[in-house]
Design a protein around this motif. Structure first.
Motif, PDB file in Angstrom:
ATOM      1  N   TRP A  27       0.823  -1.209   0.000  1.00  0.00           N
ATOM      2  CA  TRP A  27       0.000   0.000   0.000  1.00  0.00           C
ATOM      3  C   TRP A  27       0.859   1.262   0.000  1.00  0.00           C
ATOM      4  O   TRP A  27       0.587   2.219  -0.738  1.00  0.00           O
ATOM      5  N   MET A  28       1.933   1.284   0.793  1.00  0.00           N
ATOM      6  CA  MET A  28       2.790   2.468   0.868  1.00  0.00           C
ATOM      7  C   MET A  28       3.424   2.769  -0.486  1.00  0.00           C
ATOM      8  O   MET A  28       3.542   3.938  -0.881  1.00  0.00           O
ATOM      9  N   ARG A  29       3.829   1.731  -1.186  1.00  0.00           N
ATOM     10  CA  ARG A  29       4.413   1.947  -2.513  1.00  0.00           C
ATOM     11  C   ARG A  29       3.383   2.582  -3.454  1.00  0.00           C
ATOM     12  O   ARG A  29       3.701   3.504  -4.207  1.00  0.00           O
ATOM     13  N   TRP A  30       2.153   2.091  -3.404  1.00  0.00           N
ATOM     14  CA  TRP A  30       1.101   2.643  -4.253  1.00  0.00           C
ATOM     15  C   TRP A  30       0.761   4.068  -3.833  1.00  0.00           C
ATOM     16  O   TRP A  30       0.545   4.950  -4.672  1.00  0.00           O
ATOM     17  N   ASP A  31       0.760   4.329  -2.534  1.00  0.00           N
ATOM     18  CA  ASP A  31       0.427   5.657  -2.028  1.00  0.00           C
ATOM     19  C   ASP A  31       1.503   6.678  -2.383  1.00  0.00           C
ATOM     20  O   ASP A  31       1.217   7.877  -2.462  1.00  0.00           O
ATOM     21  N   LEU A  32       2.724   6.229  -2.594  1.00  0.00           N
ATOM     22  CA  LEU A  32       3.771   7.132  -3.058  1.00  0.00           C
ATOM     23  C   LEU A  32       3.543   7.547  -4.511  1.00  0.00           C
ATOM     24  O   LEU A  32       3.992   8.613  -4.932  1.00  0.00           O
ATOM     25  N   MET A  33       2.847   6.699  -5.275  1.00  0.00           N
ATOM     26  CA  MET A  33       2.583   7.010  -6.679  1.00  0.00           C
ATOM     27  C   MET A  33       1.364   7.912  -6.838  1.00  0.00           C
ATOM     28  O   MET A  33       1.372   8.864  -7.617  1.00  0.00           O
ATOM     29  N   THR A  34       0.300   7.597  -6.100  1.00  0.00           N
ATOM     30  CA  THR A  34      -0.949   8.335  -6.222  1.00  0.00           C
ATOM     31  C   THR A  34      -1.644   8.331  -4.862  1.00  0.00           C
ATOM     32  O   THR A  34      -1.533   7.346  -4.116  1.00  0.00           O
ATOM     33  N   PRO A  35      -2.332   9.391  -4.473  1.00  0.00           N
ATOM     34  CA  PRO A  35      -3.005   9.397  -3.169  1.00  0.00           C
ATOM     35  C   PRO A  35      -3.963   8.209  -3.048  1.00  0.00           C
ATOM     36  O   PRO A  35      -4.881   8.046  -3.851  1.00  0.00           O
ATOM     37  N   ALA A  36      -3.738   7.374  -2.021  1.00  0.00           N
ATOM     38  CA  ALA A  36      -4.535   6.145  -1.873  1.00  0.00           C
ATOM     39  C   ALA A  36      -4.745   5.857  -0.391  1.00  0.00           C
ATOM     40  O   ALA A  36      -4.130   4.939   0.162  1.00  0.00           O
ATOM     41  N   PRO A  37      -5.606   6.629   0.283  1.00  0.00           N
ATOM     42  CA  PRO A  37      -5.788   6.439   1.719  1.00  0.00           C
ATOM     43  C   PRO A  37      -6.840   5.397   2.091  1.00  0.00           C
ATOM     44  O   PRO A  37      -7.175   5.259   3.259  1.00  0.00           O
ATOM     45  N   GLY A  38      -7.390   4.672   1.122  1.00  0.00           N
ATOM     46  CA  GLY A  38      -8.493   3.761   1.408  1.00  0.00           C
ATOM     47  C   GLY A  38      -8.079   2.540   2.203  1.00  0.00           C
ATOM     48  O   GLY A  38      -7.216   1.766   1.772  1.00  0.00           O
ATOM     49  N   GLY A  39      -8.704   2.340   3.370  1.00  0.00           N
ATOM     50  CA  GLY A  39      -8.361   1.202   4.216  1.00  0.00           C
ATOM     51  C   GLY A  39      -8.634  -0.143   3.587  1.00  0.00           C
ATOM     52  O   GLY A  39      -8.027  -1.155   3.967  1.00  0.00           O
ATOM     53  N   ARG A  40      -9.539  -0.195   2.598  1.00  0.00           N
ATOM     54  CA  ARG A  40      -9.834  -1.480   1.952  1.00  0.00           C
ATOM     55  C   ARG A  40      -8.617  -2.030   1.220  1.00  0.00           C
ATOM     56  O   ARG A  40      -8.568  -3.235   0.924  1.00  0.00           O
ATOM     57  N   LEU A  41      -7.612  -1.190   0.943  1.00  0.00           N
ATOM     58  CA  LEU A  41      -6.395  -1.676   0.305  1.00  0.00           C
ATOM     59  C   LEU A  41      -5.604  -2.598   1.230  1.00  0.00           C
ATOM     60  O   LEU A  41      -4.745  -3.354   0.773  1.00  0.00           O
ATOM     61  N   LEU A  42      -5.898  -2.547   2.525  1.00  0.00           N
ATOM     62  CA  LEU A  42      -5.265  -3.452   3.490  1.00  0.00           C
ATOM     63  C   LEU A  42      -6.122  -4.677   3.783  1.00  0.00           C
ATOM     64  O   LEU A  42      -5.721  -5.524   4.590  1.00  0.00           O
ATOM     65  N   PHE A  43      -7.282  -4.803   3.151  1.00  0.00           N
ATOM     66  CA  PHE A  43      -8.185  -5.898   3.476  1.00  0.00           C
ATOM     67  C   PHE A  43      -7.639  -7.289   3.162  1.00  0.00           C
ATOM     68  O   PHE A  43      -8.077  -8.261   3.789  1.00  0.00           O
ATOM     69  N   PRO A  44      -6.719  -7.466   2.201  1.00  0.00           N
ATOM     70  CA  PRO A  44      -6.122  -8.802   2.083  1.00  0.00           C
ATOM     71  C   PRO A  44      -5.479  -9.279   3.384  1.00  0.00           C
ATOM     72  O   PRO A  44      -5.351 -10.483   3.612  1.00  0.00           O
ATOM     73  N   ALA A  45      -5.087  -8.334   4.258  1.00  0.00           N
ATOM     74  CA  ALA A  45      -4.505  -8.689   5.551  1.00  0.00           C
ATOM     75  C   ALA A  45      -5.498  -8.561   6.696  1.00  0.00           C
ATOM     76  O   ALA A  45      -5.115  -8.738   7.851  1.00  0.00           O
ATOM     77  N   LEU A  46      -6.774  -8.270   6.413  1.00  0.00           N
ATOM     78  CA  LEU A  46      -7.759  -8.099   7.482  1.00  0.00           C
ATOM     79  C   LEU A  46      -7.871  -9.334   8.380  1.00  0.00           C
ATOM     80  O   LEU A  46      -7.890  -9.191   9.611  1.00  0.00           O
ATOM     81  N   PRO A  47      -7.960 -10.564   7.851  1.00  0.00           N
ATOM     82  CA  PRO A  47      -8.018 -11.720   8.754  1.00  0.00           C
ATOM     83  C   PRO A  47      -6.780 -11.851   9.631  1.00  0.00           C
ATOM     84  O   PRO A  47      -6.887 -12.247  10.796  1.00  0.00           O
ATOM     85  N   ALA A  48      -5.597 -11.504   9.088  1.00  0.00           N
ATOM     86  CA  ALA A  48      -4.382 -11.546   9.892  1.00  0.00           C
ATOM     87  C   ALA A  48      -4.449 -10.518  11.011  1.00  0.00           C
ATOM     88  O   ALA A  48      -4.080 -10.800  12.164  1.00  0.00           O
ATOM     89  N   VAL A  49      -4.903  -9.307  10.702  1.00  0.00           N
ATOM     90  CA  VAL A  49      -5.055  -8.268  11.718  1.00  0.00           C
ATOM     91  C   VAL A  49      -6.046  -8.721  12.784  1.00  0.00           C
ATOM     92  O   VAL A  49      -5.806  -8.554  13.992  1.00  0.00           O
ATOM     93  N   ALA A  50      -7.155  -9.293  12.359  1.00  0.00           N
ATOM     94  CA  ALA A  50      -8.166  -9.760  13.308  1.00  0.00           C
ATOM     95  C   ALA A  50      -7.608 -10.838  14.230  1.00  0.00           C
ATOM     96  O   ALA A  50      -7.890 -10.844  15.438  1.00  0.00           O
ATOM     97  N   LEU A  51      -6.804 -11.738  13.681  1.00  0.00           N
ATOM     98  CA  LEU A  51      -6.224 -12.801  14.494  1.00  0.00           C
ATOM     99  C   LEU A  51      -5.221 -12.230  15.501  1.00  0.00           C
ATOM    100  O   LEU A  51      -5.177 -12.656  16.666  1.00  0.00           O
ATOM    101  N   LEU A  52      -4.433 -11.240  15.079  1.00  0.00           N
ATOM    102  CA  LEU A  52      -3.488 -10.600  15.995  1.00  0.00           C
ATOM    103  C   LEU A  52      -4.238  -9.886  17.124  1.00  0.00           C
ATOM    104  O   LEU A  52      -3.860 -10.002  18.302  1.00  0.00           O
ATOM    105  N   LEU A  53      -5.286  -9.148  16.778  1.00  0.00           N
ATOM    106  CA  LEU A  53      -6.053  -8.440  17.806  1.00  0.00           C
ATOM    107  C   LEU A  53      -6.750  -9.408  18.752  1.00  0.00           C
ATOM    108  O   LEU A  53      -6.764  -9.205  19.975  1.00  0.00           O
ATOM    109  N   ALA A  54      -7.337 -10.462  18.196  1.00  0.00           N
ATOM    110  CA  ALA A  54      -8.031 -11.443  19.039  1.00  0.00           C
ATOM    111  C   ALA A  54      -7.059 -12.140  19.980  1.00  0.00           C
ATOM    112  O   ALA A  54      -7.385 -12.405  21.145  1.00  0.00           O
TER     113      ALA A  54
END
Length: 434
Positions: free
Chosen positions: A393-420
């Motif tokens: 996401w950071m690489r893409w955001d350096l090219m064009t403004p891309a603040p959308g959290g859905r760009l991190l959704f491929p890692a959403l289950p991993a984030v959920a498991l870490l938080l749980a």
């Protein structure tokens, strides 16, 4: 690991499907994120049997803009469903009347006026639907069904990472299923709704490979899934370095002489290890390229760019201002948990998610040493996957403004498991029916 699936998970899955359906019915037509453009790609493929190309007269007719050069798997499958059911959307233009009074843009965050980008005629939008509305609502429901595989995959990932810990299984699954932004995206026409479940099951297969060891069948299956994920969205290719890293570490790990799968000792490097790594790496890479290589070749022939990002950037615009890390992180955090087009929710909405994140991170740090070795490896794998997606996401955001959290959704289950895992560490083991 118990093979039974408890009622708690079933209720979470049913609630997710019900909420996704409600979101799809309540959100006005074509008001979901990039929905006009993704719908245009699907409609074009269904009408012509071909993939769209930038810079043609059809681009204005179908309104697909930058999405014409997206990896096409989601659009191909959706167009196939549309053609199978014999649906047409020749009346689409009637629904794409843009609202001149929309409160959207850089000066709109503190305004609470009309957020609809389109003019909506309630008589035209009412049930029973036909034409473009019928196709739209079918594709919205299809997208919700695809994302139900993410919910199922999160539960499967948690069970594999933490066998015998039902509180983590259910909490991680609930964090994914009831994330308001995930529900919002899952109820719209968007290729995030295919790459996210594919990435979730890819992470599951990588963990399975780590725990059970290298085999031709496991590695080939992982390569096949990576190819599908990469053909759904470029972020799906981030699974490849994760898989290759696990193959390298697993090749160095000595055979297990006891039933415990959690050993962390590694053997010395040898020619046998080298050949094992090279052979299994090819078994991942070759099926992935066999599935998606044609798309890269097509991009090169059309645009002189393997990824087709160059023509996309011409339409979305290059970044013209510096990045301020605090602002970027703040925007990403809020849009990860909840955002509507053109606006965020009031600040109080995010307090719960800030607290959830803080408790999860603190609990994970506090309880790290109390985890079994195998649980620590599974947790570390999820953390590495999250960092890979963030780096993409950071690489893409350096090219064009891309603040959308859905760009991190491929890692959403991993984030959920870490938080749980962190929250469970803070609260101790409590009993869940399962």
């Amino acid at each position: 690991m118990s093979k039974s699936i408890g009622p708690g998970f079933v209720w979470i899955l049913l609630a997710f499907l019900a909420l996704g359906l409600v979101y799809g019915l309540v959100i006005p037509p074509f008001e979901n994120l990039d929905e006009i453009e993704h719908f245009g790609v699907i409609r074009y493929i269904a009408d012509t049997g071909r993939l769209p190309v930038h810079g043609t007269p059809a681009a204005q007719m179908y309104h697909y803009r930058q999405e014409a050069s997206q990896p096409p798997l989601y659009h191909l499958l959706s167009a196939g469903l549309v053609r199978l059911l014999g649906l047409r959307a020749d009346d689409t233009e009637a629904y794409l009347r843009f609202n001149p009074r929309v409160a959207c843009g850089p000066n709109a965050p503190f305004l609470y006026d009309n957020r609809a980008i389109l003019y909506h005629n309630p008589h035209l939008n009412r049930f029973p639907w036909s034409g473009a509305l019928q196709m739209l609502h079918l594709l919205r429901f299809w997208s919700t069904l695809l994302q139900s595989l993410t919910v199922v995959g999160t539960y499967a990932l948690a069970r594999r990472a933490f066998p015998g810990r039902p509180e983590i299984h259910l909490l991680a699954t609930a964090i994914v299923a009831f994330n308001p932004q995930f529900l919002f995206v899952a109820s719209g026409v968007n290729n995030d709704n295919l790459v996210t479940p594919l990435a979730t099951w890819g992470l599951y297969l990588v963990l399975h490979l780590w725990q059970e060891g290298l085999s031709v069948q496991r590695v080939l299956g992982l390569g096949f899934l990576i190819g599908l994920a990469g053909l759904a969205k470029l972020s799906g290719w981030l699974l490849l370095p994760l898989a290759l890293g696990v193959i390298l570490l697993r090749a160095l790990r000595p055979p297990q002489r006891e039933p415990d799968r959690s050993s962390t000792k590694f053997g010395h490097w040898s020619f046998g290890h080298f050949s094992l790594v090279i052979g299994h790496s090819f078994l991942v890479i070759l099926p992935a390229l066999a599935l998606s290589g044609w798309w890269f070749w097509r991009n090169w022939r059309l645009y002189g760019d393997l990824t087709a990002l160059a023509p996309m950037l011409l339409l979305v615009g290059l970044r013209g201002s510096p990045i301020y890390p605090w602002n970027a992180v703040g925007l990403m955090f809020r849009s990860f948990w909840g955002q509507i087009p053109c606006s965020f929710y009031p600040a109080g909405f995010y307090v719960l998610y800030a607290l959830l994140s803080a408790l999860g991170a603190a609990g994970l740090a506090w309880g790290w040493r109390r985890l079994a070795p195998g649980e620590r490896w599974a947790t570390a794998l999820c953390a590495v996957w999250f960092l890979l997606v963030v780096a993409g996401w950071m690489r893409w955001d350096l090219m064009t403004p891309a603040p959308g959290g859905r760009l991190l959704f491929p890692a959403l289950p991993a984030v959920a498991l870490l938080l749980a895992t962190g929250i469970s560490s803070l609260m101790g083991h409590w009993s869940f029916g399962h």
